[in-house]
Design a protein around this motif. Structure first.
Motif, PDB file in Angstrom:
ATOM      1  N   SER A 227      12.530  77.211  64.823  1.00 48.05           N
ATOM      2  CA  SER A 227      11.831  78.460  64.522  1.00 48.05           C
ATOM      3  C   SER A 227      12.802  79.636  64.498  1.00 48.05           C
ATOM      4  CB  SER A 227      10.701  78.704  65.525  1.00 48.05           C
ATOM      5  OG  SER A 227      11.160  78.590  66.845  1.00 48.05           O
ATOM      6  N   ASP A 228      13.880  79.551  65.262  1.00 47.27           N
ATOM      7  CA  ASP A 228      14.798  80.693  65.381  1.00 47.27           C
ATOM      8  C   ASP A 228      16.136  80.471  64.678  1.00 47.27           C
ATOM      9  OD1 ASP A 228      12.858  81.902  66.918  1.00 47.27           O
ATOM     10  OD2 ASP A 228      13.721  81.274  68.819  1.00 47.27           O
ATOM     11  N   GLY A 229      16.273  79.415  63.921  1.00 45.35           N
ATOM     12  CA  GLY A 229      17.534  79.121  63.228  1.00 45.35           C
ATOM     13  C   GLY A 229      18.226  77.917  63.855  1.00 45.35           C
ATOM     14  N   THR A 273      21.453  78.337  56.093  1.00 48.51           N
ATOM     15  CA  THR A 273      20.968  77.115  56.746  1.00 48.51           C
ATOM     16  C   THR A 273      21.254  77.151  58.249  1.00 48.51           C
ATOM     17  OG1 THR A 273      23.019  75.909  56.327  1.00 48.51           O
ATOM     18  CG2 THR A 273      21.295  75.662  54.701  1.00 48.51           C
ATOM     19  N   LEU A 274      22.341  77.807  58.655  1.00 43.10           N
ATOM     20  CA  LEU A 274      22.709  77.827  60.074  1.00 43.10           C
ATOM     21  C   LEU A 274      21.886  78.837  60.872  1.00 43.10           C
ATOM     22  CD1 LEU A 274      26.585  77.632  59.687  1.00 43.10           C
ATOM     23  CD2 LEU A 274      25.143  75.902  60.786  1.00 43.10           C
ATOM     24  N   GLN A 275      21.560  79.965  60.240  1.00 43.45           N
ATOM     25  CA  GLN A 275      20.937  81.047  61.005  1.00 43.45           C
ATOM     26  C   GLN A 275      19.514  81.388  60.623  1.00 43.45           C
ATOM     27  OE1 GLN A 275      23.419  84.544  61.497  1.00 43.45           O
ATOM     28  NE2 GLN A 275      25.218  83.266  61.220  1.00 43.45           N
ATOM     29  N   GLY A 276      19.079  80.925  59.451  1.00 45.45           N
ATOM     30  CA  GLY A 276      17.753  81.304  58.975  1.00 45.45           C
ATOM     31  C   GLY A 276      16.659  80.758  59.877  1.00 45.45           C
ATOM     32  N   SER A 334      23.159  83.748  67.566  1.00 42.55           N
ATOM     33  CA  SER A 334      22.901  84.341  66.268  1.00 42.55           C
ATOM     34  C   SER A 334      21.687  83.720  65.603  1.00 42.55           C
ATOM     35  CB  SER A 334      24.117  84.164  65.360  1.00 42.55           C
ATOM     36  OG  SER A 334      24.359  82.786  65.189  1.00 42.55           O
ATOM     37  N   GLY A 335      20.537  84.126  66.047  1.00 40.34           N
ATOM     38  CA  GLY A 335      19.275  83.705  65.470  1.00 40.34           C
ATOM     39  C   GLY A 335      18.282  84.751  65.885  1.00 40.34           C
ATOM     40  N   PHE A 336      17.003  84.461  65.773  1.00 36.96           N
ATOM     41  CA  PHE A 336      16.018  85.482  66.089  1.00 36.96           C
ATOM     42  C   PHE A 336      15.841  85.631  67.591  1.00 36.96           C
ATOM     43  CE2 PHE A 336      11.839  87.390  66.553  1.00 36.96           C
ATOM     44  CZ  PHE A 336      12.006  88.473  65.704  1.00 36.96           C
TER      45      PHE A 336
END
Ligand code: ADP
Ligand code: MG
Length: 340
Positions: A227-229, A273-276, A334-336
């Motif tokens: 959900s957060d990357g 793809t890594l962070q989305g 580094s994500g949400f």
């Protein structure tokens, strides 16, 4: 000295709450810290419970999501947490916070969306709560499911050498959101734009794939829904046990739509793809000797899987291995994160 939420961050806050609450019942197999709470419900069964809220202006914009899609998405993200543990959902409660100006037509459509996805998963909508909200709309779902006691997949449990897999494509939802928010919509062909926006507004919880794993004899050592990357959620699989991971850049699943839009906009698709966030794909680890059987199992499935890396014993270190062999250290933060 007073600490505020901006300094603590979402995960700091959750850790603070966890350290102060203590679950007493031996029936609690898992309290705070996983996709669902796990509660003993019989000799061979556990109950899975989870709750997730969507708040207008933070999680959605009523100018870009239809009420039907909003209802469906609110339920889908909750179903995804049950899928993340290998379970089957069967009951949901809905809490709504509504501004006085909300029309009954809007509510009817919202419930049409909720009902449609519940019907397709045989989930009973059995109650909820309705309150007035001063400005923004919010929708909270509490979901209940069950799983076989010895086929529950937790976030913890991976060991160095375990192989990392993910279902479907990553990064599409984040790019879909970017397209929705952009003033200038020159993001490549309409069919690609629409596919990415659809992944954002209409995520599909991976219940089928999760149940395929749960019913198999494969040794799934850990699982989470993304959900957060990818980097941040992979961090959750690694952090408790002081593990790390290697990710192979050329194995990261990039959809044709994301690839094309990135080509046009000169973005690196791998960053997406890594962070989305909000792809709601399943990220899981298995023993290396099970890789062949896993691939065979998914040959018949509707969703493909990608073999993206392996667990290492470098504490909390996630390394991206480039196509040319060079290595890059990734930041798991580094994500949400709400509040940051
Ligand atoms: P997910 O991304 O799967 O929704 P979260 O990051 O929201 O998971 O939550 C992580 C864990 O923290 C879960 O076990 C959740 O139940 C717990 N948690 C989150 N917020 C609270 C809260 N306010 N009080 C108690 N537990 C919480
Ligand atoms: Mg989750």
């Amino acid at each position: 000295k007073m600490t505020n939420l901006k300094q603590l961050g979402e995960f700091g806050l959750i850790e603070r709450l966890r350290s102060r609450l203590n679950t007493r019942s031996p029936r609690v197999k898992k309290g705070i810290g996983d996709d669902c709470a796990v509660f003993s419900a019989g000799a061979n069964t556990v109950q899975l419970t989870s709750t997730d809220a969507l708040i207008e202006s933070i999680h959605f914009d009523l100018k870009t999501i239809s009420p039907i899609q909003l209802g469906r998405k609110a339920m889908a993200v909750n179903i995804s947490d049950i899928a993340a543990m290998g379970g089957t959902p069967y009951l949901a409660l809905i809490s709504l916070g509504l501004p006085t100006s909300t029309s009954t037509k809007f509510i009817d459509k919202l419930y049409l969306g909720l009902q449609t996805i519940c019907d397709s998963h045989k989930i009973e909508l059995a109650g909820g709560d309705t309150v007035a909200s001063p400005k923004h709309l919010f929708i909270n779902v509490c979901i209940v499911g069950e799983a076989c006691k010895n086929r529950v997949f937790y976030r913890t449990g991976a060991k160095p050498g375990d192989q990392i897999f993910v279902t479907g494509n990553l990064g599409d939802s984040a790019m879909g959101l970017k397209i929705l928010k952009a003033k200038n919509k020159n993001f490549g062909a309409a069919k690609h734009r629409n596919a990415l926006v659809k992944k954002h507004l209409e995520p599909i919880p991976r219940i089928e794939e999760s149940s395929l794993l749960a019913r198999s004899r494969l040794n799934v050592t850990s699982m989470i829904d993304i959900s957060d990357g990818l980097t941040q959620d992979l961090g959750h699989l690694c952090s408790k046990d002081n593990l790390g991971a290697n990710l192979y850049e050329d194995s990261l699943p990039v959809s044709e739509a994301l690839y094309n839009v990135c080509l046009q906009k000169k973005y690196d698709p791998h960053n997406w793809t890594l962070q989305g966030g909000e792809d709601y794909e399943l990220l899981f680890t298995i023993k290396p000797e099970d890789v062949k059987n896993l691939k065979r199992l998914f040959l018949k499935a509707n969703t493909f899987i990608s073999h993206i890396g392996e667990i290492t014993n470098s504490p909390k270190k996630i390394t991206l291995i480039r196509e040319n062999g060079s290595k890059v250290s990734l930041k798991t933060e580094s994500g949400f994160n709400h509040f940051k």
